[in-house]
Design a protein around this motif. Sequence first.
Motif, short mmCIF file in Angstrom:
data_model
loop_
_atom_site.label_atom_id
_atom_site.label_comp_id
_atom_site.label_asym_id
_atom_site.label_seq_id
_atom_site.Cartn_x
_atom_site.Cartn_y
_atom_site.Cartn_z
N LEU A 1 0.83 -1.20 0.00
CA LEU A 1 0.00 0.00 0.00
C LEU A 1 0.87 1.26 0.00
O LEU A 1 0.61 2.22 -0.75
CB LEU A 1 -0.92 -0.01 1.22
N THR B 1 0.94 3.93 -3.14
CA THR B 1 0.62 5.34 -2.87
C THR B 1 1.71 6.24 -3.41
O THR B 1 1.46 7.30 -4.01
CB THR B 1 0.43 5.55 -1.37
N LYS C 1 -5.33 3.94 -7.97
CA LYS C 1 -6.36 4.32 -7.01
C LYS C 1 -7.23 3.11 -6.64
O LYS C 1 -7.57 2.90 -5.47
CB LYS C 1 -7.22 5.43 -7.59
N GLU C 2 -7.57 2.29 -7.68
CA GLU C 2 -8.36 1.08 -7.40
C GLU C 2 -7.56 0.12 -6.52
O GLU C 2 -8.12 -0.51 -5.60
CB GLU C 2 -8.74 0.41 -8.72
N ARG C 3 -6.24 -0.06 -6.79
CA ARG C 3 -5.40 -0.98 -6.01
C ARG C 3 -5.28 -0.52 -4.57
O ARG C 3 -5.32 -1.33 -3.64
CB ARG C 3 -4.01 -1.09 -6.64
N ILE C 4 -5.17 0.84 -4.37
CA ILE C 4 -5.08 1.37 -3.00
C ILE C 4 -6.35 1.05 -2.23
O ILE C 4 -6.32 0.63 -1.06
CB ILE C 4 -4.81 2.89 -3.06
N SER C 5 -7.49 1.22 -2.89
CA SER C 5 -8.76 0.93 -2.22
C SER C 5 -8.86 -0.56 -1.86
O SER C 5 -9.29 -0.91 -0.75
CB SER C 5 -9.92 1.32 -3.15
N ALA C 6 -8.39 -1.43 -2.82
CA ALA C 6 -8.46 -2.87 -2.56
C ALA C 6 -7.53 -3.27 -1.41
O ALA C 6 -7.89 -4.10 -0.56
CB ALA C 6 -8.08 -3.64 -3.83
N GLU D 1 -6.51 -1.43 1.10
CA GLU D 1 -7.08 -0.97 2.38
C GLU D 1 -8.17 -1.93 2.85
O GLU D 1 -8.26 -2.25 4.04
CB GLU D 1 -7.64 0.44 2.19
N ASP D 2 -8.98 -2.43 1.87
CA ASP D 2 -10.03 -3.40 2.24
C ASP D 2 -9.40 -4.71 2.73
O ASP D 2 -9.87 -5.31 3.70
CB ASP D 2 -10.93 -3.68 1.03
N GLU D 3 -8.33 -5.18 2.03
CA GLU D 3 -7.68 -6.42 2.43
C GLU D 3 -7.05 -6.31 3.81
O GLU D 3 -7.13 -7.26 4.62
CB GLU D 3 -6.60 -6.79 1.40
N ASP E 1 -8.00 -4.40 6.27
CA ASP E 1 -9.08 -4.41 7.25
C ASP E 1 -9.59 -5.84 7.48
O ASP E 1 -9.83 -6.26 8.61
CB ASP E 1 -10.21 -3.51 6.75
#
Length: 811
Positions: free
Chosen positions: A185, A189, A639-644, A646-648, A650
Amino acid sequence: MILDRLVLHNFKRFKNAEIDFKDGITGILGNNGSGKSSLVSAILFALYGVQATGIAADYIVSSFAGPRDRCEVRLDFRIGGDSYTVVRTFKKGKTVSHDATFHNGGKLVATGVSPVEDAVKRTLGMGPVDFRNTIYAAQKDLLTLLENTPGKRREWFQKALGIDYLKNGSDTILKEEIDQKAGELQRVTGQLDALTARLGEADLPALEASVTFHRAAIAEQEQARAAKQKERDGLAARQKELAEQKLLYTALLQKQAAVAKERDADREQAGRLEAQLALIAQEQAEYERLKPVVAGHDDLRQRLEALRQKKEKFQQLNAELGFAMKQIADLKVREEAQKQKLALLDAGTKKRAELVTAIRAGLGAGEIADNRLETAVSFRLAEISKQAGTLAARLAHSTEEREKIAADRETIRRAGADGICPLCRQKLGEHFGSIDAEFSAKIHDLEEKAAADLARQEKLAQEKAGIDALKPSLDTLRSLDADLKQKPVYDQDLANLAGQRIRKEEDEHRIRNALTVLMFNPDEFAACEKENADLQKVQLRFIELGRKIGQGIMAQQHLDAIREKIDRRTEDLETISEEIKAAAFDPEAAARAERAVAEADAALRDIGVRIAESAKELRFAEEKIAEYRKAEQQAAGLKERISALEDELDLLARTRKLIAEYVVYLMQVVRSRLEGETSRILGEITGGRYEQVLLDDNFNLLVRDIDNDYPVDRFSGGEQDDIAVALRIALSRYLAELHDVHESTVLIFDEIFGSQDEERRANLLTALRTQESRFPQILLISHIADIQGEFASTLVVESGAGEGSRVREAE
């Protein structure tokens, strides 16, 4: 699972061992280091291989095995009504050899290490770790169950149940995954920030205007290049036409030069042939002069051949004559040697007579036959030996008797007249003097006889020495007799040699007569050979001249042909000259056409350079626009990878928390199940006295006694053993049910008696007997020999001398 038989070959301390297991409680007894626990390792090795034993591969094969021997373990067991057999072999040298087979009811089920391991796991319902924890309990297991240190029992149970791997292993894996995702991540970023900065620096409208401008410039230059190319194609067609005229003109010039060169070569060759023909005319006269001389060569060869045959016969007769003379000389030498041998035999006859006379004189007998002399000597020596033996025996007896009488006389003298006679045991009195004189007379008489015998013995020795001196003469006589027997043979050999010599002398005379008749003259032969050699040289010259004259005829024919070729080539040169004149080629026109084509090519290259420069600028602008579009897409993807990510992250954090909570829940479930199972087993062991056991969060034991719960250390040593055995058996039963194993199975306790006294050992055995209904086969391993009589059957493991340990069934 019930064990039936275990067969060991070259496994650890066992060279060869076979064990038949029985139902009930079986004791396995033996001294420390004898190999008792190795039987458990052998069971694990047979079922699951080397790693399941916890033993290094270097120590599996027995040290008693040879370098080429391998280890083999066979285990027969039953599950329900089915019988199984697993056989595993292992050898470690330069390469590892590991193999296994698995049978069910005598039928092969699997072959090979991995297939057999999979088949065993399916059959038993568990892997090596769970199998070991289910059926096998070591001394340290019971000690851990009674451990007072907080958390020790909890750690042990987590490890035995595999929960420690779920807790610690999953936590480690999840933490590594979280760290990896967090790092990714951070990296993504940073990439997004860098792309955003690059997009802000680009001028997209200016790049699009540049693309439009350069595309128009390229189209204009393409039109100019097409017009110039059309002009260049016309110039190239004229240049090609002139080139074809030049090619024809050049070919005619080359042909003219080639024909002229060939005519000059023919003229040179014709001159050489004319000179050669002039020389041959001179050699023709020499050839005619030598012809009559060569004609007489055949007569000379015939005469030389006749002389050569005489020479061969002459050499053969000379060789035969030399061989005959050599044989005659050799036979004369052999005749002389044979005569010398006969002379020596005559001298031997005289010497033999002298020896016979001397031997007869030595024996003192004059009428003994020659062939009886040796027998007479042997007979006389035997008589002398016999007489000497008789004299020696008589002398020994006389000496013994004289010594005995002297001793008796000395005894009487010491006794005196008043003494007692040692022979008749009466008083000597007046008989003392007469007895002494009588003894002295006997001694004197014996001494005289001994002196006479000694004289006769000396005379016999002298006579024996004289006869022994005749033995060399006898040996010489035997040798002379053997030689004289050869005299007829020597006479015959001499006569044969004389006859051979006379025949060879006759052969010599015959050969000399043949040489005289042959009349071979070496000088005549040498002169004929020289004359033949000289004539051969003349003949060679004659042959060479004939060959040259023959070549002259061919040379004349060749000369005539060359003269014809010269005439033809002269006519060809005149024809080619006329063709050259008719070609009418203008070199200046060809040069002008070549310059015009070169100028058109230069103009086309300039146009191409301008088009290439415009295309380069166009590609640069298009690449920049493509990079901009690509960067926009990459930014969106980041941006999509960063969102994924962050979900992983969590999800991983929540998973880590859920597993920790599940481990706590699982330990509570296990603790509840173990409490109930341990309570039932402890009630069976204690006859209902203790029927309730509690386990706290750290698996500390509390046992209900009357109306209160007490820790383990409150109870006696024997009761603590009962509690530990109940808890360990409850764990085995729980693990078996966990793996869907509902059949009765074997249970193995290794050194559980520890240092208990006799009473505590008896309590443990009583406790274990209460479990035979659920565990029909219990194996107890111990080094304590005193408990041998406590088991239904006993196996004794003994260390052997040089042949490894052995197992016997105690009676």
